[in-house]
Scaffold this motif. Sequence first.
Motif, PDB file in Angstrom:
ATOM      1  N   VAL A  77       0.554  -1.440   0.197  1.00 32.09           N
ATOM      2  CA  VAL A  77      -0.385   0.065   0.596  1.00 32.09           C
ATOM      3  C   VAL A  77       0.756   1.549   0.136  1.00 32.09           C
ATOM      4  CG1 VAL A  77      -1.319   0.923   1.266  1.00 32.09           C
ATOM      5  CG2 VAL A  77      -2.339  -0.908   1.230  1.00 32.09           C
ATOM      6  N   PHE A  78       2.166   1.062   1.172  1.00 28.62           N
ATOM      7  CA  PHE A  78       3.273   2.366   0.457  1.00 28.62           C
ATOM      8  C   PHE A  78       3.261   2.553  -1.022  1.00 28.62           C
ATOM      9  CE2 PHE A  78       7.217   3.792   0.917  1.00 28.62           C
ATOM     10  CZ  PHE A  78       6.508   5.128   1.704  1.00 28.62           C
ATOM     11  N   ALA A  79       3.907   1.781  -1.150  1.00 18.56           N
ATOM     12  CA  ALA A  79       4.521   1.839  -2.929  1.00 18.56           C
ATOM     13  C   ALA A  79       3.361   2.457  -3.192  1.00 18.56           C
ATOM     14  CB  ALA A  79       5.124   0.368  -3.073  1.00 18.56           C
ATOM     15  N   VAL A  80       2.604   1.780  -3.783  1.00 21.42           N
ATOM     16  CA  VAL A  80       1.169   2.875  -4.508  1.00 21.42           C
ATOM     17  C   VAL A  80       1.054   3.633  -4.180  1.00 21.42           C
ATOM     18  CG1 VAL A  80      -1.145   3.122  -4.979  1.00 21.42           C
ATOM     19  CG2 VAL A  80       0.288   0.499  -4.855  1.00 21.42           C
ATOM     20  N   ALA A  81       0.802   4.345  -2.965  1.00 29.88           N
ATOM     21  CA  ALA A  81       0.907   5.499  -2.226  1.00 29.88           C
ATOM     22  C   ALA A  81       1.839   6.745  -2.991  1.00 29.88           C
ATOM     23  CB  ALA A  81       0.433   5.652  -0.707  1.00 29.88           C
ATOM     24  N   ALA A  82       2.916   6.174  -2.766  1.00 31.40           N
ATOM     25  CA  ALA A  82       4.252   6.303  -2.995  1.00 31.40           C
ATOM     26  C   ALA A  82       4.353   6.786  -4.021  1.00 31.40           C
ATOM     27  CB  ALA A  82       5.358   5.891  -2.873  1.00 31.40           C
ATOM     28  N   ALA A  83       4.042   5.843  -5.465  1.00 31.88           N
ATOM     29  CA  ALA A  83       3.691   6.119  -6.770  1.00 31.88           C
ATOM     30  C   ALA A  83       2.627   6.778  -7.464  1.00 31.88           C
ATOM     31  CB  ALA A  83       3.618   4.523  -7.899  1.00 31.88           C
ATOM     32  N   ILE A  84       1.482   7.404  -7.042  1.00 29.19           N
ATOM     33  CA  ILE A  84       0.911   8.506  -7.119  1.00 29.19           C
ATOM     34  C   ILE A  84       1.518   9.896  -6.794  1.00 29.19           C
ATOM     35  CG2 ILE A  84      -2.089   8.659  -6.314  1.00 29.19           C
ATOM     36  CD1 ILE A  84      -2.404   6.265  -5.888  1.00 29.19           C
ATOM     37  N   LEU A  85       1.965   9.823  -5.420  1.00 29.68           N
ATOM     38  CA  LEU A  85       2.482  10.656  -4.709  1.00 29.68           C
ATOM     39  C   LEU A  85       3.368  11.424  -5.635  1.00 29.68           C
ATOM     40  CD1 LEU A  85       2.575  13.108  -2.489  1.00 29.68           C
ATOM     41  CD2 LEU A  85       4.364  11.620  -1.744  1.00 29.68           C
ATOM     42  N   LEU A  86       4.607  10.492  -6.574  1.00 32.04           N
ATOM     43  CA  LEU A  86       5.512  11.134  -7.360  1.00 32.04           C
ATOM     44  C   LEU A  86       4.723  11.625  -8.826  1.00 32.04           C
ATOM     45  CD1 LEU A  86       7.598   8.313  -7.279  1.00 32.04           C
ATOM     46  CD2 LEU A  86       8.474  10.440  -6.130  1.00 32.04           C
ATOM     47  N   LYS A  87       3.932  11.267  -9.019  1.00 31.67           N
ATOM     48  CA  LYS A  87       2.814  11.908 -10.400  1.00 31.67           C
ATOM     49  C   LYS A  87       1.729  12.057 -10.411  1.00 31.67           C
ATOM     50  CE  LYS A  87       3.630   7.717 -13.136  1.00 31.67           C
ATOM     51  NZ  LYS A  87       4.762   8.020 -13.993  1.00 31.67           N
ATOM     52  N   ALA A  88       1.954  12.664  -8.493  1.00 30.36           N
ATOM     53  CA  ALA A  88       1.062  14.385  -8.394  1.00 30.36           C
ATOM     54  C   ALA A  88       1.663  15.431  -8.470  1.00 30.36           C
ATOM     55  CB  ALA A  88       0.198  13.828  -6.936  1.00 30.36           C
ATOM     56  N   THR A  89       3.116  14.955  -8.242  1.00 31.24           N
ATOM     57  CA  THR A  89       4.117  16.353  -8.244  1.00 31.24           C
ATOM     58  C   THR A  89       4.411  16.892  -8.796  1.00 31.24           C
ATOM     59  OG1 THR A  89       5.683  14.972  -7.821  1.00 31.24           O
ATOM     60  CG2 THR A  89       4.852  16.040  -6.019  1.00 31.24           C
ATOM     61  N   PRO A  90       4.587  18.537  -9.399  1.00 33.57           N
ATOM     62  CA  PRO A  90       4.526  19.067 -11.047  1.00 33.57           C
ATOM     63  C   PRO A  90       6.831  18.765 -10.709  1.00 33.57           C
ATOM     64  CG  PRO A  90       4.598  20.541  -8.594  1.00 33.57           C
ATOM     65  CD  PRO A  90       4.571  19.097  -8.112  1.00 33.57           C
ATOM     66  N   LEU A  91       7.284  17.939  -9.891  1.00 30.18           N
ATOM     67  CA  LEU A  91       9.086  18.097 -10.249  1.00 30.18           C
ATOM     68  C   LEU A  91       9.397  16.858 -10.321  1.00 30.18           C
ATOM     69  CD1 LEU A  91       9.962  17.785  -7.451  1.00 30.18           C
ATOM     70  CD2 LEU A  91       8.655  19.884  -6.219  1.00 30.18           C
ATOM     71  N   LYS A  92      10.344  16.697 -10.915  1.00 37.60           N
ATOM     72  CA  LYS A  92      10.920  15.593 -10.862  1.00 37.60           C
ATOM     73  C   LYS A  92      12.360  15.340  -9.691  1.00 37.60           C
ATOM     74  CE  LYS A  92      11.400  14.654 -15.349  1.00 37.60           C
ATOM     75  NZ  LYS A  92       9.915  13.814 -16.198  1.00 37.60           N
ATOM     76  N   LEU A  93      11.039  14.719  -8.302  1.00 36.71           N
ATOM     77  CA  LEU A  93      11.420  14.214  -7.469  1.00 36.71           C
ATOM     78  C   LEU A  93      12.770  13.849  -7.080  1.00 36.71           C
ATOM     79  CD1 LEU A  93      10.773  14.499  -4.333  1.00 36.71           C
ATOM     80  CD2 LEU A  93       9.451  12.135  -4.499  1.00 36.71           C
ATOM     81  N   TRP A  94      13.333  12.702  -7.652  1.00 34.89           N
ATOM     82  CA  TRP A  94      14.916  11.837  -7.791  1.00 34.89           C
ATOM     83  C   TRP A  94      16.149  12.850  -7.363  1.00 34.89           C
ATOM     84  CZ3 TRP A  94      16.356   8.487  -5.001  1.00 34.89           C
ATOM     85  CH2 TRP A  94      17.552   7.799  -5.308  1.00 34.89           C
ATOM     86  N   ARG A  95      16.214  13.921  -9.133  1.00 31.60           N
ATOM     87  CA  ARG A  95      16.652  14.878 -10.064  1.00 31.60           C
ATOM     88  C   ARG A  95      16.670  16.198  -8.883  1.00 31.60           C
ATOM     89  NH1 ARG A  95      16.415  19.760 -11.834  1.00 31.60           N
ATOM     90  NH2 ARG A  95      13.934  19.949 -12.575  1.00 31.60           N
ATOM     91  N   VAL A 107      16.850  20.235  -0.134  1.00 27.05           N
ATOM     92  CA  VAL A 107      16.573  20.140   1.247  1.00 27.05           C
ATOM     93  C   VAL A 107      14.870  19.925   1.654  1.00 27.05           C
ATOM     94  CG1 VAL A 107      16.996  20.657   3.905  1.00 27.05           C
ATOM     95  CG2 VAL A 107      19.275  20.715   2.265  1.00 27.05           C
ATOM     96  N   ALA A 108      14.577  21.379   0.844  1.00 26.21           N
ATOM     97  CA  ALA A 108      13.194  21.862   0.984  1.00 26.21           C
ATOM     98  C   ALA A 108      12.250  20.316   0.539  1.00 26.21           C
ATOM     99  CB  ALA A 108      12.179  22.695   0.234  1.00 26.21           C
ATOM    100  N   VAL A 109      12.905  19.512  -1.314  1.00 21.49           N
ATOM    101  CA  VAL A 109      11.831  19.062  -1.420  1.00 21.49           C
ATOM    102  C   VAL A 109      12.267  17.148  -0.912  1.00 21.49           C
ATOM    103  CG1 VAL A 109      12.158  17.062  -2.969  1.00 21.49           C
ATOM    104  CG2 VAL A 109      12.088  19.463  -3.503  1.00 21.49           C
ATOM    105  N   ALA A 110      13.149  16.977  -0.222  1.00 18.11           N
ATOM    106  CA  ALA A 110      14.023  15.885   0.910  1.00 18.11           C
ATOM    107  C   ALA A 110      12.893  16.102   2.303  1.00 18.11           C
ATOM    108  CB  ALA A 110      15.363  16.014   1.262  1.00 18.11           C
ATOM    109  N   ILE A 111      12.563  17.548   3.187  1.00 18.55           N
ATOM    110  CA  ILE A 111      11.701  16.965   4.104  1.00 18.55           C
ATOM    111  C   ILE A 111      10.609  16.712   2.946  1.00 18.55           C
ATOM    112  CG2 ILE A 111      10.759  18.943   5.449  1.00 18.55           C
ATOM    113  CD1 ILE A 111      13.540  20.508   5.946  1.00 18.55           C
ATOM    114  N   PHE A 112      10.204  17.307   2.620  1.00 19.77           N
ATOM    115  CA  PHE A 112       9.044  17.359   2.160  1.00 19.77           C
ATOM    116  C   PHE A 112       8.794  15.508   1.896  1.00 19.77           C
ATOM    117  CE2 PHE A 112       6.189  16.387  -1.550  1.00 19.77           C
ATOM    118  CZ  PHE A 112       5.211  16.215  -1.806  1.00 19.77           C
TER     119      PHE A 112
END
Length: 76
Positions: free
Chosen positions: A28-46, A54-59
């Motif tokens: 369930v966490f993996a699915v929720a994290a995938a949805i969160l990654l698709k919902a954010t307008p930025l490339k989280l890993w980059r 640091v702000a993205v890491a805290i988020f």
Amino acid sequence: KSWYSGGCMLTEHPLLNAVIFASLGIAVFAVAAAILLKATPLKLWRELVEERNVAVAIFAGAAAIGICMIIAAAMH
């Protein structure tokens, strides 16, 4: 009759129950994290690795903890 009289019990083996519920929680966490990654307008890993934002890491950490707390409360 089982020694456990309430809640959700899948099997008679508590360790097996723990493994089942932990696996379900991780899925369930993996699915929720995938949805969160698709919902954010930025490339989280980059932003985390290359830009060292640091702000993205805290988020990301706060979102992960929040999702885990919701899953834990739902499974309790």
